[in-house]
Design a protein around this motif. Structure first.
Motif: not given
Length: 137
Positions: A74, A77, A114-120, A123-124
């Motif tokens: 974390e 990022h 994974k949706p969480s990886f795609q969002e990261l 977005c970041k």
């Protein structure tokens, strides 16, 4: 929260600096590199490896985090997000430089992110994610 973000960014900068110095030392100690000019972007490599660490499995993630010099994924990022939003921002409208860069994640169409990886990634890291048919093309 703002103090935590500032602390995370300062810590990330320190980790990135140590990574860059280790990388420069390794490149310059190679006889082939030492005899020629070598150019590399530590921030680009650090950001790419940080994004890779976010999607990696436990053992691979732990190795990447150790290589990048931080204790947790974390923490990686915070710097990448600041670099993308501030350093690589297009400032041509404000009289500054126009900066263009490409940041993408290409995944074989047979796999799902994974949706969480795609969002990261989006977005970041301001990266695009795209499925590609590596099997037949």
């Amino acid at each position: 929260m703002e103090t935590t973000l500032a602390t995370d960014v300062r810590l990330s900068v320190a980790h990135q600096t140590r990574f860059a110095l280790r990388l420069a030392s390794t490149i310059s100690s190679n006889p082939k590199s030492a005899a020629s000019n070598a150019a590399f972007s530590p921030v680009s490599l650090y950001s790419a490896l940080s994004l890779l660490a976010a999607g990696a499995g436990s053992a691979t993630r732990d190795q990447l985090v150790a290589t990048l010099g931080t204790g947790k994924v974390e923490g990686l990022h915070a710097l990448a997000e600041q670099v993308v939003q501030v350093v690589l921002a297009d400032a041509s409208g404000a009289g500054g430089p126009r900066v263009a860069f490409a940041n993408g994640v290409f995944v074989d169409a047979s796999l799902l992110l994974k949706p969480s990886f795609q969002e990261l990634a989006v977005c970041k890291y301001k990266a695009e994610t795209q499925s590609v048919d590596f099997q037949t093309k």
